[in-house]
Structures are given as structure tokens and as C-alpha cells.
Scaffold this motif. Structure first.
Motif, PDB file in Angstrom:
ATOM      1  N   LYS A  33       0.832  -1.206   0.000  1.00 34.33           N
ATOM      2  CA  LYS A  33       0.000   0.000   0.000  1.00 34.33           C
ATOM      3  C   LYS A  33       0.867   1.257   0.000  1.00 34.33           C
ATOM      4  O   LYS A  33       1.813   1.368   0.781  1.00 34.33           O
ATOM      5  CB  LYS A  33      -0.923   0.022   1.231  1.00 34.33           C
ATOM      6  CG  LYS A  33      -1.825  -1.197   1.368  1.00 34.33           C
ATOM      7  CD  LYS A  33      -2.868  -1.251   0.267  1.00 34.33           C
ATOM      8  CE  LYS A  33      -3.804  -2.434   0.481  1.00 34.33           C
ATOM      9  NZ  LYS A  33      -4.797  -2.544  -0.618  1.00 34.33           N
ATOM     10  N   VAL A  34       0.535   2.194  -0.888  1.00 32.19           N
ATOM     11  CA  VAL A  34       1.194   3.497  -0.928  1.00 32.19           C
ATOM     12  C   VAL A  34       0.157   4.556  -1.252  1.00 32.19           C
ATOM     13  O   VAL A  34      -0.683   4.354  -2.138  1.00 32.19           O
ATOM     14  CB  VAL A  34       2.311   3.536  -1.997  1.00 32.19           C
ATOM     15  CG1 VAL A  34       2.807   4.962  -2.207  1.00 32.19           C
ATOM     16  CG2 VAL A  34       3.479   2.647  -1.599  1.00 32.19           C
ATOM     17  N   ASP A  35       0.183   5.666  -0.522  1.00 33.69           N
ATOM     18  CA  ASP A  35      -0.674   6.796  -0.860  1.00 33.69           C
ATOM     19  C   ASP A  35      -0.080   7.483  -2.090  1.00 33.69           C
ATOM     20  O   ASP A  35       1.055   7.978  -2.046  1.00 33.69           O
ATOM     21  CB  ASP A  35      -0.746   7.787   0.304  1.00 33.69           C
ATOM     22  CG  ASP A  35      -1.572   9.010  -0.039  1.00 33.69           C
ATOM     23  OD1 ASP A  35      -2.810   8.915  -0.096  1.00 33.69           O
ATOM     24  OD2 ASP A  35      -0.950  10.075  -0.282  1.00 33.69           O
ATOM     25  N   ALA A  36      -0.837   7.492  -3.185  1.00 34.89           N
ATOM     26  CA  ALA A  36      -0.295   7.980  -4.456  1.00 34.89           C
ATOM     27  C   ALA A  36       0.132   9.444  -4.383  1.00 34.89           C
ATOM     28  O   ALA A  36       1.170   9.820  -4.949  1.00 34.89           O
ATOM     29  CB  ALA A  36      -1.324   7.790  -5.565  1.00 34.89           C
ATOM     30  N   GLN A  37      -0.629  10.265  -3.698  1.00 32.24           N
ATOM     31  CA  GLN A  37      -0.318  11.701  -3.662  1.00 32.24           C
ATOM     32  C   GLN A  37       0.946  12.002  -2.866  1.00 32.24           C
ATOM     33  O   GLN A  37       1.824  12.729  -3.323  1.00 32.24           O
ATOM     34  CB  GLN A  37      -1.500  12.479  -3.079  1.00 32.24           C
ATOM     35  CG  GLN A  37      -2.734  12.489  -3.961  1.00 32.24           C
ATOM     36  CD  GLN A  37      -2.541  13.308  -5.226  1.00 32.24           C
ATOM     37  OE1 GLN A  37      -1.692  14.190  -5.282  1.00 32.24           O
ATOM     38  NE2 GLN A  37      -3.337  13.025  -6.244  1.00 32.24           N
ATOM     39  N   SER A  38       1.055  11.419  -1.680  1.00 37.04           N
ATOM     40  CA  SER A  38       2.197  11.711  -0.813  1.00 37.04           C
ATOM     41  C   SER A  38       3.393  10.821  -1.102  1.00 37.04           C
ATOM     42  O   SER A  38       4.529  11.166  -0.771  1.00 37.04           O
ATOM     43  CB  SER A  38       1.795  11.550   0.655  1.00 37.04           C
ATOM     44  OG  SER A  38       1.551  10.178   0.959  1.00 37.04           O
ATOM     45  N   LYS A  48       3.861   8.027   0.367  1.00 25.71           N
ATOM     46  CA  LYS A  48       4.206   7.350   1.612  1.00 25.71           C
ATOM     47  C   LYS A  48       3.434   6.037   1.756  1.00 25.71           C
ATOM     48  O   LYS A  48       2.293   5.926   1.352  1.00 25.71           O
ATOM     49  CB  LYS A  48       3.917   8.259   2.802  1.00 25.71           C
ATOM     50  CG  LYS A  48       4.768   9.518   2.820  1.00 25.71           C
ATOM     51  CD  LYS A  48       4.443  10.399   4.020  1.00 25.71           C
ATOM     52  CE  LYS A  48       5.324  11.653   4.028  1.00 25.71           C
ATOM     53  NZ  LYS A  48       5.007  12.532   5.185  1.00 25.71           N
ATOM     54  N   GLY A  49       4.102   5.047   2.336  1.00 23.12           N
ATOM     55  CA  GLY A  49       3.466   3.759   2.551  1.00 23.12           C
ATOM     56  C   GLY A  49       4.490   2.662   2.688  1.00 23.12           C
ATOM     57  O   GLY A  49       5.595   2.880   3.215  1.00 23.12           O
ATOM     58  N   THR A  60       8.430   4.108  -0.052  1.00 18.88           N
ATOM     59  CA  THR A  60       8.407   5.567  -0.144  1.00 18.88           C
ATOM     60  C   THR A  60       8.763   5.958  -1.572  1.00 18.88           C
ATOM     61  O   THR A  60       9.871   5.679  -2.042  1.00 18.88           O
ATOM     62  CB  THR A  60       9.408   6.208   0.827  1.00 18.88           C
ATOM     63  OG1 THR A  60       9.073   5.829   2.168  1.00 18.88           O
ATOM     64  CG2 THR A  60       9.377   7.722   0.711  1.00 18.88           C
ATOM     65  N   GLY A 118      -5.617   5.710  -8.183  1.00 17.66           N
ATOM     66  CA  GLY A 118      -6.375   6.779  -7.560  1.00 17.66           C
ATOM     67  C   GLY A 118      -5.938   8.164  -7.996  1.00 17.66           C
ATOM     68  O   GLY A 118      -6.380   9.166  -7.434  1.00 17.66           O
TER      69      GLY A 118
END
Length: 369
Positions: free
Chosen positions: A181-186, A188-189, A192, A333
Motif C-alpha cells: 500500500k502506498v498513498d499515491a499523492q504523498s 508514503k506507505g 516511499t 487513484g
């Protein structure tokens, strides 16, 4: 994980409704353009469509080798006759799209993501993809002391060129396929994702601020020259190991008003690709010579040779893979899901290919009817 061929063909057209923060550059090196108006017009030649010039844009990347060779070997000027071929080099997709929209250029070599973004941003009115140029030339290069296998990428800092760019989307999709899992915008997850301009990525790697990068050529080979190891070639994830990295776009108004000029440029592109594939060493040297003319610096053999070898030059736009790349961005996303129908117009290219005895290409259902 390999892309399933049937899934590739089923995936619907998808891309972002334009987001200014998602500067969808393919292989971008910044945002400035450099005029390289050096074309020579042959004596006694005639103008095409009454035009004084045709303005052509491209990046100073090996993945734009068709354009580099076309300029250096005079293919464009030969086909355009007394209509002067003038050139502008760009460092990133958004600036080239801006130049196209402002009529500073007429035709351009560019990556899939900015092509998609430019098309959608204009409501399907600004550009058409009219041909293919290159496949491949993208690799995951890592520090072998820190990352010895694909599973070791988890928990590490990996660079991509830009938020939402072609390589960024590909890496986010690969991460998801691993179940991470990684947050696409930041970014981070579980991994990195560090968005880093390609021109400084090698320095970031040497400084130890990143553990690797998912990047295009020649940046990938520059990292290898600094001690990095190729952990994954993106081509291995695609059917037949082919995916679009560079295609050719044109302003829709220019296509409508000057089809003969567009045909001349496409003839030159087909001839350039034919020459590249028949003369790989000479073509590599010509591309590097043009890079030096444009930027003032040629690539060293240790970088040039492996980088060039990993790129396939093709007239086929590989439309189904562009469709899938857009779907990957939706999955991450980053993008919404509008209709890409009509983004391609391969009519003139297929006319050129047929006349040249070459196989025609298709738009995977996304062509102009």
C-alpha cells in the motif's frame, strides 16, 4: 507481475480529467524548451501546403531516438522540401503540450501520459496521436547493497520522475500488484516513492538519499554506471515485452489544414525508424550526436550502449498499452475515467505504411471513426 493479454484488451479507456498538479510528463527533465532551428532547405525544393515551416518538438532523451535521428540525418527536411523543418527541444511533457496548444509547435514526440492529459484537458479538441515511435527503455535500478530481490523494495525509498508521470504510474501499479500500500499523492506507505527530476536522480542516488529509481533511459543506465543494478525491466511486465514510451502527436487544426505536411513528417519518421533498425550502431551514434548538439553534452559509451539496446523503435503506437497505462493511473487513484475514444488518428500513418509495403497499425478501438 505480467500483464494478462486478455485483460489488456478488455480494459476501458481511462485517464485524468486534467489536474494541474499532475504534470504528466514522460521522461521529463524539467520544463524549458530550447529552440534548435538548424534545418537546411534543399535547393530547388518546393513548399508543402504552402507552409514556410513545420515546427517539430521532441525531448533530449534516447526514447525520442526517432526524432533525434530524423533531425540529425535530415529525414524531416528531405520530406518537407522547401518547407523548413524547425525544431524545439523540451525537458518535460507539460511544456511541450503548452507549446502545442499555443501553436509554438505543430507536431511533437512525447510520452503517453502527457498525450492523454493534453487530450482530456481540452475535451478531446487539442491533439491527436498520429503514430508510434518507441517502446521500452524503462527500468527499476537499485542499490545492490540495500536491495537484493524484488521483495526487498518494500520499506525502501524509490525515485520516479514526477507525480503522475508515465513511470510514476507504472511503479505505483507494480507496487499494488505486490500487495503493498502506498498513498499515491504523498508517496508514503510500504514503499516511499520520491518524485525526483531525472537530471538530479543520479546525484540523489550517489548521496544515498534514494535506494533506487524506476526511470527511463538514459537515466537508468546513468544509475548503473554509478554502481546501481537493474532489478526489473518494465518490458518484462507487458505482453510481447512491448509498451508505448513515445508517440507522435499533432495539433488537430494543423492536421485538418495541412495533411500533406503531416504526411511528410510521418514519412520521415517511418524512414528514420527503418534506418535505425537497419543501422543500429550508426543510428545510436547519430542520436548521440544530436543530443550533443542540443544539450552540449554527449553520453558516454557506458551509458549510451546499454540504454540504446533496451529501446525498440516502432511505427506502431501500441494503442492497447496506452489504454492500459491510463487504467493503471485510475487504479492508483490519481485519475478519473473519461472517454479516450478518438485520441488516435492513424489514417495518414497507415497510408504511408501501406505505400512503403509495411504492415498497417490499429488504434485498439480508440481511433477517429
Amino acid at each position: 507481475m505480467p500483464v494478462n493479454r486478455s485483460a489488456l484488451l478488455r480494459r476501458g479507456a481511462a485517464v485524468v480529467a486534467a489536474l494541474p498538479l499532475l504534470a504528466l510528463a514522460a521522461c521529463g527533465y524539467g520544463s524549458d524548451s530550447k529552440d534548435t532551428d538548424t534545418a537546411k532547405v534543399a535547393a530547388g525544393a518546393k513548399k508543402i501546403d504552402g507552409l514556410d515551416s513545420v515546427k517539430i518538438g521532441y525531448f533530449g532523451n534516447l526514447t525520442h531516438g526517432t526524432a533525434l535521428v530524423g533531425v540529425n540525418k535530415g529525414f524531416f527536411q528531405k520530406e518537407l522540401g522547401a518547407t523548413k523543418a524547425s525544431y524545439a527541444t523540451f525537458n518535460a511533457g507539460p511544456s511541450e503540450i503548452e507549446a502545442l496548444n499555443s501553436k509554438s509547435i505543430d507536431i511533437g514526440w512525447i510520452g503517453p501520459s502527457p498525450s492523454i492529459n493534453g487530450y482530456v484537458k481540452s475535451g478531446g479538441k487539442s491533439l491527436k496521436i498520429i503514430g508510434g515511435s518507441a517502446s521500452g527503455g524503462v527500468k527499476l535500478v537499485v542499490n545492490p547493497d540495500k536491495i537484493k530481490s524484488l521483495k526487498d523494495v518494500k520499506g525502501k525509498k524509490i525515485a520516479t520522475p514526477q507525480l503522475g508521470n508515465t513511470q510514476d504510474v507504472a511503479f505505483l501499479n507494480w507496487i499494488a500488484d505486490q500487495g503493498w500500500k502506498v498513498d499515491a499523492q504523498s508517496g508514503k506507505g510500504d514503499v516511499t516513492v520520491v518524485r525526483t527530476d531525472n537530471k538530479i536522480t543520479p546525484d540523489a542516488y550517489k548521496a544515498g538519499s534514494i535506494d533506487g529509481a524506476w526511470v527511463p533511459e538514459p537515466t537508468a543506465s546513468k544509475l548503473v554506471a554509478e554502481g546501481g543494478k537493474v532489478l526489473l525491466d518494465e518490458a518484462s511486465l507487458w505482453p510481447d515485452k512491448k509498451f508505448v514510451i513515445t508517440n507522435i502527436i499533432v495539433r488537430q487544426d494543423f492536421l485538418k489544414e495541412h495533411p500533406k505536411a503531416v504526411e511528410a513528417v510521418l514519412k520521415a519518421s517511418v524512414e528514420a525508424n527503418k534506418w535505425i533498425n537497419a543501422n543500429p550502431d550508426a543510428a545510436k551514434a547519430a542520436a548521440n550526436k544530436q543530443l550533443e548538439a542540443d544539450s552540449g553534452k554527449a553520453l558516454k559509451p557506458a551509458v549510451l550502449d546499454p540504454a540504446w539496446k533496451s529501446i525498440q523503435f516502432t511505427n506502431d503506437p501500441l494503442a492497447a498499452t496506452l489504454d492500459t497505462e491510463a487504467e493503471h493511473a485510475v487504479k492508483a487513484g490519481l485519475l478519473k475515467k473519461p472517454d479516450l475514444n478518438g485520441i488516435y488518428d492513424l489514417t495518414i500513418l497507415n497510408k504511408v505504411l501501406k505505400a512503403d509495403g509495411e504492415p498497417t497499425v490499429d488504434a485498439a478501438g480508440l481511433g477517429t471513426s
